[in-house]
Every structure is written in C-alpha cells, then in structure tokens.
Design an enzyme around this catalytic site. Structure first.
Site, PDB file in Angstrom:
ATOM      1  CG  HIS A 284      65.211  54.801   3.788  1.00 14.36           C
ATOM      2  ND1 HIS A 284      65.711  54.144   4.903  1.00 14.36           N
ATOM      3  CD2 HIS A 284      63.866  54.605   3.827  1.00 14.36           C
ATOM      4  CE1 HIS A 284      64.719  53.572   5.559  1.00 14.36           C
ATOM      5  NE2 HIS A 284      63.575  53.834   4.943  1.00 14.36           N
TER       6      HIS A 284
ATOM      7  CG  ASP B 228      59.652  55.392   4.180  1.00 18.17           C
ATOM      8  OD1 ASP B 228      60.757  54.842   3.995  1.00 18.17           O
ATOM      9  OD2 ASP B 228      59.026  55.321   5.255  1.00 18.17           O
TER      10      ASP B 228
ATOM     11  CG  HIS C  86      63.285  56.756   8.278  1.00 14.69           C
ATOM     12  ND1 HIS C  86      62.684  57.552   7.320  1.00 14.69           N
ATOM     13  CD2 HIS C  86      62.901  55.488   8.002  1.00 14.69           C
ATOM     14  CE1 HIS C  86      61.955  56.797   6.516  1.00 14.69           C
ATOM     15  NE2 HIS C  86      62.079  55.529   6.901  1.00 14.69           N
TER      16      HIS C  86
ATOM     17  NE  ARG D 288      64.107  47.699  15.376  1.00 14.95           N
ATOM     18  CZ  ARG D 288      63.603  48.322  14.309  1.00 14.95           C
ATOM     19  NH1 ARG D 288      64.023  48.021  13.093  1.00 14.95           N
ATOM     20  NH2 ARG D 288      62.678  49.254  14.463  1.00 14.95           N
TER      21      ARG D 288
HETATM   22  O1  LIG Z   1      62.679  48.956  10.693  1.00 20.34           O
HETATM   23  C1  LIG Z   1      62.228  50.080  10.916  1.00 20.34           C
HETATM   24  O2  LIG Z   1      61.958  50.469  12.047  1.00 20.34           O
HETATM   25  C2  LIG Z   1      62.030  51.067   9.790  1.00 20.34           C
HETATM   26  C3  LIG Z   1      61.823  50.409   8.476  1.00 20.34           C
HETATM   27  C4  LIG Z   1      61.817  51.385   7.349  1.00 20.34           C
HETATM   28  O3  LIG Z   1      62.174  52.529   7.489  1.00 20.34           O
HETATM   29  C5  LIG Z   1      61.401  50.934   6.012  1.00 20.34           C
HETATM   30  O4  LIG Z   1      61.121  49.731   5.824  1.00 20.34           O
HETATM   31  O5  LIG Z   1      61.332  51.804   5.110  1.00 20.34           O
HETATM   32 FE   LIG Z   2      61.601  53.768   5.801  1.00 20.07          FE
END
Ligand SMILES: O=C(O)CCC(=O)C(=O)O
Ligand SMILES: [Fe+2]
Length: 413
Positions: A292, A294, A349, A359
C-alpha cells in the site's frame, strides 16, 4: 500445526461447526470456529494437507472469541471461495492452489536506506552542514520516498513508554479489542482492524491487527498512562513531521510554507499501532500488511528489531528495510506526492509475515484537516485539486469495490 478439538464425533447429533486448534503455538486453548462445509470443501479442492485440519474431533461448546483473531478461519474461507479468475489475477498456482509469489521475498536483500542525522537542522540557517542535511532529506524523498533519521530529538523514554503501552493494549483478548479496545481505549469498534474484512483472495489478507487512532479522539481513552503516552508522542511527532515537510517545501522554493502549520495540527494526525503475530503455517502465502501507499503527507514509523518492512524500488523489486534501533523511518505519503506535483515519491510498501516472531510497529501519520485542499505547488499541475476528505472517501470506495486502493492515479489530469 492445526488440529480440531477434542469432543468425540456423535453421529446421531453431528455438529455443524467445529473448532480448529493451533496446538503447536498456543496449546489447546487457541481455537477458531470452522464450518463443516468449509472443511469438506477444503478437502475437495486438493489443497496441500497443511491447510486442512487433520483429525476430526468436535465439540458443541459455545465459541469463545477471547483469543487471537481467527486468521486461519478467514484463510480457509478464502481458499474455499477461490476461483480460476482469482488464481490468474493473483498468481495462485493452478496445481496446488497456493500463492506462488516470490517466496524468497521475506529474505530479499536488506537495503540500507539513506540515513540522515537531522540534528544538523538545529544549526543556524545557511550553515554548510545544515544545508547538506536539507539536501540529503530532499534527495531521499525524491529518489527513495523512504529514509531513516537519527538524532531526531524524540527522547528514548517517550518511545519506550509508547512501546510498553502498545504491548499492553495488544495483550487484551480479541473480543475486548474487537469492541474498540474496551476500557483501555474506549474508542469504538472502527479503531480496531485485523486481517482484511474485504479480502477476496489470500493476497489481500493481512496477518496483523492494528489500532487506528485519530489523535483528536485521545481524550476519550480511559487508561491514563496510555493516554498520556500518546499525547506526548503525538506532540513530539507532529513537531518532527512539521520540521521535515518544511525542509521539503523550502527545497521546492514553494511559497506559503506555513501551509503545513496551518492545515496540519496534532489533532488532525493519526496514530496506528500494529501487531504482527507469528504466522507459523501461512507465512509464505499471506502478507503481514498488504502492499500500500499511505494517505498522508508523511509517516514516521518506529519498528522493533524483527524486520519485515519492505519497499518497492523503481524497477518493481522489493527491498527490506533493515531495523535500526536508533532510527525512525520516514516515508512520503500520497498527499505530499500530489502537493509536490510528483517530485517527492509516495512509495508502495508492505510487511512480510514472519513464521516465528511477533513484531510490533507504530506509524504516526501527519495529515491535514479534512477540508484542506491539496493543490500542487508547481505548475502545470499533473493532479487536479482535491480535499483530504474527498481523497479518503475515494480510497474507501475503491477498497470496497475492488479490495485494493487505487490512490493518486484517480486524480491525475
Ligand atoms: O509495520 C510497519 O513497519 C509499517 C506499517 C505501515 O506501513 C502502516 O501502518 O501503514
Ligand atoms: Fe504504511
């Protein structure tokens, strides 16, 4: 290993639904309710045996939802509902019905992102080291859309406090989290997300849970230590994001750099706390978080030492973002790409699911107020003007209709 639960099968009174236990990870107490129809459909589909519960023990107990989110139930339903069309679109192998996306991706090359020491931004204007730092930030936002920063000024205790609070929230049972975080958060059902309710195939499934918190709502949080940790973190993160976007704006010699100060306040921003449980059986078939971009100006991401975050490079390959305990990850969002007329890149990403390790990560989204108009600072603009609210509504509509975000390309002129 997934097993069915222990009550004997009674042929006079056959159950319609059975519990699936994940014996290896959780012992006999984590269970998922599965329709018998689902189980037999799974058997009919020639799915590899690891996807199918092996023993047929049943129970008539009421479903107790107080455990992990029922990810495996969703997976079995998605497998049951698969169609050749979905197979083609999402690279499902026709022979074994499993996703064949690049399995080596979890271990793809760790990329050392540009690392910027932003303490130099504190030097007087025109200082060569400050100018060098400003150039590095702008270069990274143009070429990578992602970079890491050190000496960012957010005190270690603030980050540690947030980490502890985040873990506490996620330790609550699923049924409490699903109801909006219960007494700890008191924020309403929509703030808790898990899996992907609109997924139509495995590739759209995210093996993670998250609390998405509008900073404007944090006064409703009943737990004092959590509320105060978020308040402090949001204040310092807003300042940091402001500092970075102002460097980026100045680099474009954009007029009206108070645009960000006026339109983005602490209360127009969002915090997302993510947890990625270990995914012992399906880590090569599902994402931790789907690819996605952001929908914000900028995100500040704190990740733990597990790894799994990857970004898409220009050539379409994925690169892992190596965790750095002293650094924060910064990534450009869609709104900054539009505002900069495509100069700064909002890069796709994703997070890979890990078979063994849990995690946590936390993303702070620097966003404007809903009615803020996003207008390119460079002419001629390649995007039409739109408000942040309009953008979000369009994203929601596309996700509902297609399972995916279309994003900025919708607004190209
Ligand atoms: O968990 C991560 O490292 C990225 C999280 C992410 O891309 C998001 O929450 O939009
Ligand atoms: Fe993100």
């Amino acid at each position: 290993m997934v097993k069915l639960c222990s009550a004997p099968w009674n042929s006079r009174c056959p159950p319609t639904r059975i519990y699936v236990y994940d014996m290896i990870r959780y012992g006999p107490c984590t269970r998922t309710l599965m329709d018998l129809g689902t189980i037999s459909a799974l058997k009919g589909l020639h799915i590899p045996s690891k996807f199918i519960p092996t023993s047929t023990m049943t129970t008539t107990e009421a479903y107790d939802p107080c455990f992990e989110p029922p990810f495996e139930l969703i997976i079995s339903t998605l497998l049951q509902n698969h169609s050749p069309e979905i197979d083609n679109n999402h690279k499902l192998s026709p022979t074994n019905q499993t996703l064949m996306y690049e399995k080596q991706d979890y271990n793809c090359k760790f990329t050392v992102l540009p690392l910027v020491d932003i303490s130099h931004l504190g030097l007087e204007e025109g200082h060569p080291m400050r100018e060098e730092c400003e150039r590095e930030i702008a270069w990274a936002a143009k070429d990578w859309g992602f970079f890491q920063i050190v000496n960012h000024g957010i005190p270690r205790q603030v980050l540690e406090q947030m980490k502890g609070e985040q873990e506490k929230v996620f330790r609550q049972p699923f049924c409490v989290k699903r109801a909006g975080g219960g007494k700890l958060l008191n924020l309403g059902e929509e703030c808790y997300r898990w899996g992907n309710p609109t997924a139509t195939c495995l590739r759209q499934m995210s093996w993670s849970e998250a609390f998405h918190i509008p900073i404007n709502d944090i006064s409703r949080i009943e737990d004092e230590s959590l509320r105060s940790a978020i308040e402090i973190f949001a204040a310092v993160a807003t300042n940091l994001a402001e500092k970075i976007v102002e460097v980026l704006a100045a680099n474009l010699r954009a007029e009206g750099t108070d645009y960000f100060r006026v339109n983005c306040t602490r209360d127009s921003c969002y915090l997302r706390m993510n947890r990625y449980p270990p995914c012992p059986n399906f880590s090569s078939e599902v994402f931790g978080l789907m690819p996605h971009t952001d929908s914000d100006f900028l995100a500040i991401v704190c990740q733990d030492s597990v790894g799994g975050l990857q970004l898409m490079k220009d050539d379409g390959t994925w690169a892992s973002v190596s965790p750095n305990p002293n650094a924060l990850v910064i990534n450009v969002g869609d709104l900054l790409q539009a505002w900069s007329n495509g100069v700064y890149k909002s890069v796709k990403h994703r997070v890979m699911a890990s078979a063994k390790e849990e995690r946590h990560s936390m993303a702070f989204f620097y966003c404007p107020k809903s009615n803020t108009v996003i207008k390119s600072c460079i002419n001629p603009s390649i995007y039409r003007n739109f408000s942040f609210l309009e953008y979000r509504l369009q994203v929601q509509k596309d996700v509902k209709a297609t399972g995916d975000k279309v994003g900025l390309s919708r607004f190209l002129l």
